[in-house]
Design a protein around this motif. Structure first.
Motif: not given
Length: 235
Positions: A67, A70-71, A73-74, A147, A153
């Motif tokens: 979670d 994902d935040y 890389f958003s 990204p 990552q």
């Protein structure tokens, strides 16, 4: 009763056929417990059920490493992020300088003070140095979001996992003008909630049964009005 071997049924209302083999009366027996429907319903609610806080009405959920990643890389490309973990005392009453010294032995070099300034741990400890006041945050990692960068990552995933470990379940992501806190604990509004499980929806199980009737639906007790209907009389 065996289930029929069919592939598709249409236009027939759902029905339940119960084969009564043993006639034993039980206050907890229902149509659901006598069939497999109750087991399926427990599994359904345990897997898709959502918990809401009675204080704020918001959904209770715990964050995972995925979670947080994902935040991150958003966010827009080249966004500078800092991953922090709150520094907590491992033993009550231990001076913060001792905690910083232990942190230095683990290999950490910097912390973020309550005023938002970065500081080297070596500059905060030593003879004659005053005790640091206020909250202290461990500086786990700093990076610029790119990204599609798989190496970044993996690196941020390790950093977030470390932050959850050092922060005892709390990871803080600091941006230039925003700070967001993540928690891997199932809590909200200062309350800890039970995570949905199969036993939690079992009324005849001590884990999910009503604490008052213990799953029977009725309470055994003494009604004083029935025992002594006329309280004006002497015993």
């Amino acid at each position: 009763m065996d289930k029929p071997d069919v592939d598709y049924i249409r236009g027939i209302s759902p029905a339940i056929a119960i084969e009564q083999k043993v006639s034993i009366k039980n206050n907890r027996s229902t149509v659901g417990t006598s069939t497999e429907i109750y087991d399926y319903l427990k599994l359904l609610f345990a897997r898709v059920g959502r918990t809401f806080s009675p204080v704020s009405g918001n959904q209770v959920r715990k964050d995972s490493v995925a979670d947080v990643v994902d935040y991150l890389f958003s966010l827009p490309a080249d966004t500078r992020v800092t991953i922090l973990a709150p520094l907590l005392r491992t033993e009550p009453g231990r001076p913060m300088s001792k905690e910083l010294d232990l942190l230095l032995q683990k290999g950490y070099g910097r912390v973020v003070l309550a005023d938002g300034q970065n500081a080297f741990i070596e500059d905060l400890i030593g003879e004659g140095k005053p005790e640091v006041e206020g909250d202290i945050f461990i500086l786990i990692d700093r990076a610029a979001v790119q990204p599609g960068d798989e190496d970044l990552q993996f690196r941020l995933s390790d950093s977030v996992q470390t932050a959850f470990f050092e922060g005892h379940g709390t990871c803080i992501v600091k941006l230039d003008n925003e700070t967001r806190t993540f928690s891997d604990k199932f809590e909200l509004d200062g309350e800890v909630f039970e995570e949905p499980s199969v036993n939690f929806f079992s009324f005849n199980n001590s884990y999910g049964a009503c604490h008052t009737c213990e799953g029977f639906g009725s309470v055994l007790g003494i009604d004083e009005d029935l025992v002594i209907p006329d309280k004006s009389m002497t015993v």
